[in-house]
Write a protein that holds these residues in place. Structure first.
Motif, PDB file in Angstrom:
ATOM      1  N   ALA A   5     -11.897  39.450  24.157  1.00 24.92           N
ATOM      2  CA  ALA A   5     -10.962  38.946  23.146  1.00 24.92           C
ATOM      3  C   ALA A   5     -10.551  40.051  22.176  1.00 24.92           C
ATOM      4  O   ALA A   5      -9.389  40.149  21.776  1.00 24.92           O
ATOM      5  N   GLN A   6     -11.528  40.888  21.794  1.00 29.53           N
ATOM      6  CA  GLN A   6     -11.233  41.977  20.880  1.00 29.53           C
ATOM      7  C   GLN A   6     -10.262  42.971  21.528  1.00 29.53           C
ATOM      8  O   GLN A   6      -9.331  43.474  20.898  1.00 29.53           O
ATOM      9  N   GLU A   7     -10.467  43.256  22.828  1.00 31.41           N
ATOM     10  CA  GLU A   7      -9.590  44.179  23.542  1.00 31.41           C
ATOM     11  C   GLU A   7      -8.171  43.622  23.620  1.00 31.41           C
ATOM     12  O   GLU A   7      -7.193  44.342  23.430  1.00 31.41           O
ATOM     13  N   LYS A   8      -8.042  42.312  23.902  1.00 31.43           N
ATOM     14  CA  LYS A   8      -6.713  41.692  23.941  1.00 31.43           C
ATOM     15  C   LYS A   8      -6.025  41.806  22.585  1.00 31.43           C
ATOM     16  O   LYS A   8      -4.841  42.107  22.487  1.00 31.43           O
ATOM     17  N   SER A   9      -6.799  41.540  21.516  1.00 29.50           N
ATOM     18  CA  SER A   9      -6.231  41.589  20.176  1.00 29.50           C
ATOM     19  C   SER A   9      -5.701  42.985  19.863  1.00 29.50           C
ATOM     20  O   SER A   9      -4.611  43.142  19.310  1.00 29.50           O
ATOM     21  N   SER A  10      -6.462  44.029  20.248  1.00 31.37           N
ATOM     22  CA  SER A  10      -6.023  45.389  19.961  1.00 31.37           C
ATOM     23  C   SER A  10      -4.814  45.769  20.804  1.00 31.37           C
ATOM     24  O   SER A  10      -3.995  46.573  20.378  1.00 31.37           O
ATOM     25  N   GLU A  11      -4.678  45.207  22.012  1.00 27.95           N
ATOM     26  CA  GLU A  11      -3.508  45.482  22.839  1.00 27.95           C
ATOM     27  C   GLU A  11      -2.278  44.773  22.299  1.00 27.95           C
ATOM     28  O   GLU A  11      -1.163  45.305  22.364  1.00 27.95           O
ATOM     29  N   VAL A  35       3.792  49.154  22.768  1.00 33.00           N
ATOM     30  CA  VAL A  35       2.856  50.216  23.122  1.00 33.00           C
ATOM     31  C   VAL A  35       2.390  50.006  24.550  1.00 33.00           C
ATOM     32  O   VAL A  35       1.901  48.927  24.905  1.00 33.00           O
ATOM     33  N   LEU A  36       2.556  51.037  25.377  1.00 28.84           N
ATOM     34  CA  LEU A  36       2.101  51.004  26.771  1.00 28.84           C
ATOM     35  C   LEU A  36       0.957  51.998  26.925  1.00 28.84           C
ATOM     36  O   LEU A  36       1.107  53.184  26.621  1.00 28.84           O
ATOM     37  N   LYS A  37      -0.184  51.521  27.406  1.00 26.61           N
ATOM     38  CA  LYS A  37      -1.329  52.397  27.628  1.00 26.61           C
ATOM     39  C   LYS A  37      -1.075  53.308  28.827  1.00 26.61           C
ATOM     40  O   LYS A  37      -0.540  52.873  29.843  1.00 26.61           O
ATOM     41  N   GLY A  38      -1.517  54.559  28.696  1.00 23.77           N
ATOM     42  CA  GLY A  38      -1.302  55.516  29.765  1.00 23.77           C
ATOM     43  C   GLY A  38      -1.944  55.115  31.069  1.00 23.77           C
ATOM     44  O   GLY A  38      -1.403  55.366  32.151  1.00 23.77           O
ATOM     45  N   GLU A  39      -3.098  54.456  31.003  1.00 30.80           N
ATOM     46  CA  GLU A  39      -3.807  54.068  32.227  1.00 30.80           C
ATOM     47  C   GLU A  39      -3.041  53.030  33.040  1.00 30.80           C
ATOM     48  O   GLU A  39      -3.302  52.846  34.233  1.00 30.80           O
ATOM     49  N   TYR A  55      11.432  49.706  32.308  1.00 30.72           N
ATOM     50  CA  TYR A  55      10.895  48.347  32.358  1.00 30.72           C
ATOM     51  C   TYR A  55      10.103  47.988  31.103  1.00 30.72           C
ATOM     52  O   TYR A  55       9.437  46.954  31.072  1.00 30.72           O
ATOM     53  N   ILE A  56      10.191  48.814  30.059  1.00 29.99           N
ATOM     54  CA  ILE A  56       9.651  48.428  28.761  1.00 29.99           C
ATOM     55  C   ILE A  56      10.606  47.415  28.139  1.00 29.99           C
ATOM     56  O   ILE A  56      11.826  47.622  28.136  1.00 29.99           O
ATOM     57  N   PRO A  57      10.105  46.293  27.644  1.00 29.21           N
ATOM     58  CA  PRO A  57      10.984  45.223  27.156  1.00 29.21           C
ATOM     59  C   PRO A  57      12.061  45.714  26.190  1.00 29.21           C
ATOM     60  O   PRO A  57      11.763  46.385  25.197  1.00 29.21           O
ATOM     61  N   VAL A 107       2.836  65.486  32.380  1.00 28.02           N
ATOM     62  CA  VAL A 107       2.439  64.714  33.556  1.00 28.02           C
ATOM     63  C   VAL A 107       1.964  63.333  33.090  1.00 28.02           C
ATOM     64  O   VAL A 107       1.182  63.236  32.132  1.00 28.02           O
ATOM     65  N   PRO A 108       2.409  62.251  33.719  1.00 27.08           N
ATOM     66  CA  PRO A 108       2.046  60.902  33.263  1.00 27.08           C
ATOM     67  C   PRO A 108       0.547  60.673  33.106  1.00 27.08           C
ATOM     68  O   PRO A 108       0.124  59.966  32.193  1.00 27.08           O
ATOM     69  N   ALA A 109      -0.285  61.272  33.965  1.00 29.84           N
ATOM     70  CA  ALA A 109      -1.731  61.045  33.887  1.00 29.84           C
ATOM     71  C   ALA A 109      -2.351  61.625  32.627  1.00 29.84           C
ATOM     72  O   ALA A 109      -3.479  61.269  32.273  1.00 29.84           O
ATOM     73  N   GLU A 110      -1.642  62.520  31.919  1.00 29.37           N
ATOM     74  CA  GLU A 110      -2.156  63.095  30.680  1.00 29.37           C
ATOM     75  C   GLU A 110      -1.862  62.226  29.450  1.00 29.37           C
ATOM     76  O   GLU A 110      -2.299  62.543  28.350  1.00 29.37           O
ATOM     77  N   ILE A 111      -1.125  61.135  29.658  1.00 34.22           N
ATOM     78  CA  ILE A 111      -0.665  60.335  28.529  1.00 34.22           C
ATOM     79  C   ILE A 111      -1.734  59.336  28.099  1.00 34.22           C
ATOM     80  O   ILE A 111      -2.262  58.585  28.924  1.00 34.22           O
ATOM     81  N   GLU A 112      -2.022  59.308  26.813  1.00 37.05           N
ATOM     82  CA  GLU A 112      -2.910  58.309  26.232  1.00 37.05           C
ATOM     83  C   GLU A 112      -2.174  56.989  26.056  1.00 37.05           C
ATOM     84  O   GLU A 112      -2.682  55.936  26.412  1.00 37.05           O
ATOM     85  N   ARG A 113      -0.956  57.053  25.503  1.00 31.61           N
ATOM     86  CA  ARG A 113      -0.137  55.852  25.320  1.00 31.61           C
ATOM     87  C   ARG A 113       1.296  56.280  25.022  1.00 31.61           C
ATOM     88  O   ARG A 113       1.556  57.415  24.610  1.00 31.61           O
ATOM     89  N   ILE A 114       2.217  55.359  25.224  1.00 36.95           N
ATOM     90  CA  ILE A 114       3.619  55.530  24.853  1.00 36.95           C
ATOM     91  C   ILE A 114       3.954  54.476  23.812  1.00 36.95           C
ATOM     92  O   ILE A 114       3.765  53.281  24.045  1.00 36.95           O
ATOM     93  N   GLU A 115       4.432  54.913  22.654  1.00 33.21           N
ATOM     94  CA  GLU A 115       4.842  53.992  21.594  1.00 33.21           C
ATOM     95  C   GLU A 115       6.364  54.020  21.485  1.00 33.21           C
ATOM     96  O   GLU A 115       6.964  55.080  21.290  1.00 33.21           O
ATOM     97  N   VAL A 116       6.982  52.865  21.622  1.00 30.06           N
ATOM     98  CA  VAL A 116       8.436  52.740  21.497  1.00 30.06           C
ATOM     99  C   VAL A 116       8.735  51.988  20.208  1.00 30.06           C
ATOM    100  O   VAL A 116       8.379  50.810  20.069  1.00 30.06           O
TER     101      VAL A 116
END
Length: 621
Positions: A5-11, A35-39, A55-57, A107-116
């Motif tokens: 639940a905590q993880e969902k809330s932070s996402e 916010v899209l997580k890099g993983e 495909y980001i909303p 490189v996409p694998a180096e990304i922690e997250r993308i914030e739009v």
């Protein structure tokens, strides 16, 4: 279950640094953020960062070619120069042309997250942050001292000579973090009108971060990006256009940061060098342009307490170009800015900001902004109002200016004024247990917006190298343009017994632009009038299914001489199926891009591929 639940809330309400620079929950910024997580990037049926953004909303990507060949980025109906792209705090928008802004040298694998961040953001970021900001935050620069290690890679093969490959690694201990990665996308391409739509796209990047002591940290990144591709009708609608283009980018970034108690200081410098080789057709003289961007950014943040923080900063930029087409030019820019983030009580947060921007070509601009939010339980209301600016790039000022004779094409205009606009928005959010819904009404009022317009030879302000019988488009200021819209974003995260999960993101946006220009221009109305886009993924320990979808309506266009057509609407979708051979380590997959084989183009003449079948293998350690 509490941890889930905590993880969902932070996402659903993640901490962001893009809206106010200081880390705060997105619900306290007064802005609409995604916010899209890099993983999650590797799980989607995508092959490049512009396809991820597509495909980001609510994010419109007007693609000219597949898998990273070239795309224009559009937020809230702006033109392609009105979205600012940032890597770890530094801007990378190219001073030559906004068409290169999707060439993100990471490189996409180096990304922690993308914030739009959607909407006006010039008070902090300056020029180009009109429709919004795309902030790429990498693992190494975001490193906080937590030990970790990972290695991943994959190979994809498919129809039309497709061969893609990627590999990356990351290691960190209590003091050091290092990462490196490489990605290559290649294909002979599907048949176009004059040539095949081939592409050879390569990115190599590496970074390191080191904690000098408990207060000081230094980080450095070096990246190289090379893209060679068929560019037929990317920029013209002439039948003689069978263009090919190669764009190479070097990116260097250095950051030094200090953090102690309530004080946080960061100094960054970056250098970007781009070499663009463009051949209109085999018999024409190629355009060769070398652009550079040198910048420095200093930011100081002081937290007075948990409810009040102040961010101040100063920025310097040197933009230059050396070109056989556009000539040799250098422009300097400097700015200072301040932003306050204040929680007036446990529900109400305000964030006023102001920037004083100076550009050698455009002069001084004072840029204010005010954001506010009120959250009660699971509901929130928010609002924002601010000024935005954009300075003309070198293509808009000097395109075809340095040639001996130009018989047709786009002509730059050195006398362009800077764009100015004022934006308003009001929105509401609901934060549920498993989902978040955000809806926003917005309006942007432009003056002196820059766009290209077909112009008769007799009306051209400069005729020295033009032919009286030529067909031309001139870069011009449009006196007024009003863009109004409504957007709704939906995020859903559902986990069943910690074994199966379902995630879905969807965006709905309606837009309308009105102008009093009295003449037709190229890009002010090229945005979608209505768009629905998003992605969903269902995952189990044995397999996973991922789907991306996009539907949009827009104004129809046609060019009979090249059999080019922009239809009033289109729907396109991609599907990817993974089978996990070794749980969390090895998977094989099959994918179909444009699974329904739709014929479509985002920009007139730049035909996108039909159905493309492929498959591959991916490993993670």
């Amino acid at each position: 279950m509490a941890a889930i639940a905590q993880e969902k809330s932070s996402e659903l309400d993640p901490v962001t640094i893009t809206a106010t620079i200081n880390p705060v929950a997105s619900s306290k910024t007064g802005r609409n953020l995604f916010v899209l997580k890099g993983e999650d990037i590797a799980k989607l049926p995508v092959h490049s960062l512009d396809e991820v953004l597509r495909y980001i909303p609510g994010f419109e990507v007007q693609a000219r070619g597949p898998m990273g060949a070239q795309s224009d980025l559009v937020l809230r109906g702006g033109t392609f120069q009105q979205v600012l792209v940032v890597i770890d705090g530094l801007r990378i928008n190219d001073p030559n042309t906004g068409h290169f802004n999707s060439y993100i040298p990471v490189v996409p694998a180096e990304i922690e997250r993308i914030e739009v961040l959607k909407g006006a953001s010039s008070a902090i970021y300056g020029s180009d942050a009109v429709g919004g900001v795309v902030h790429i935050i990498t693992k190494t620069f975001a490193y906080t001292g937590v030990p970790s290690k990972s290695f991943s890679g994959g190979v994809t093969g498919g129809a039309y000579g497709l061969l893609n490959a990627n590999a990356s690694g990351y290691y960190s201990n209590e003091k050091l973090a290092v990462s490196a990665g490489a990605q290559t996308n290649n294909a002979d391409g599907q048949a176009q009108r004059g040539i095949d739509g081939y592409f050879h796209l390569h990115t190599v990047s590496a970074a390191a971060s080191y904690k000098l002591n408990n207060q000081w940290k230094i980080a450095y990144r070096s990246s190289f990006d090379s893209r060679k591709f068929a560019a037929q009708n990317f920029y013209t609608s002439f039948a003689s256009d069978t263009a090919a283009e190669k764009v190479t980018t070097w990116w260097q970034q250095l950051a030094l940061s200090y953090h102690k108690n309530n004080n946080h200081f960061t100094w960054q410098t970056g250098y970007k060098h781009v070499n663009d080789h463009y051949g209109y057709n085999p018999s024409s003289i190629a355009n060769n342009s070398k652009s550079k961007l040198l910048q420095s950014l200093a930011v100081y943040e002081h937290s007075f307490n948990n409810d009040l923080s102040l961010v101040t900063g100063a920025q310097f930029q040197q933009k230059g170009i050396s070109s056989n087409d556009r000539g040799n030019h250098t422009v300097y820019q400097a700015a200072g800015f301040a932003s306050l983030n204040a929680a007036l009580n446990k529900h109400f947060t305000v964030s006023p900001g102001v920037r004083l921007d100076w550009d050698e070509a455009s002069g001084y601009e004072l840029v204010p902004q005010l954001n506010a939010s009120y959250k009660q339980g699971s509901f929130q209301v928010r609002g924002s109002a601010g000024k935005t600016i954009r300075n003309a790039d070198f293509t808009e000022r000097y395109n075809n200016y340095n040639k001996t004779l130009v018989t047709s094409g786009r002509i730059g205009n050195p006398d362009l004024s800077a764009e100015r606009s004022f934006s308003y928005e009001a929105g509401a959010d609901y934060f549920g247990k498993n989902f978040r819904v955000s809806t926003t009404l917005f309006q942007r009022r432009h003056s002196d917006l820059i766009d290209w317009s077909t112009t008769a030879y007799a009306d051209m302000p400069r005729k020295e190298n033009l032919s009286a019988t030529g067909t031309y488009a001139l870069a011009r200021n449009i006196s007024k343009l009003i863009t109004s819209g409504w957007e709704t974003d939906v995020q859903w995260i559902y986990t069943m017994n910690n074994q199966r999960s379902f995630t879905a993101n969807a965006g709905f946006i309606w837009l309308n632009s009105e102008t009093n220009a009295g003449f037709a221009s190229f890009y002010t109305n090229s945005h979608a009038k209505f768009m629905v886009n998003g992605s969903l993924r269902y995952s189990t320990p044995l397999f996973a299914i991922s789907v991306n979808g996009l539907y949009k309506t827009r104004e129809a266009q046609a060019a009979a001489n090249i059999k080019g057509q922009i239809t009033t609407e289109y729907f396109v979708a991609s599907v990817k199926a993974d089978v996990f051979v070794i749980k969390n380590k090895l998977s094989v997959y099959a994918e179909a891009d444009n699974v329904f084989n739709r014929s479509y183009a985002d920009l007139l003449g730049a035909q996108m591929p039909g159905r493309w079948l492929m498959g591959g293998i991916r490993f993670t350690y």
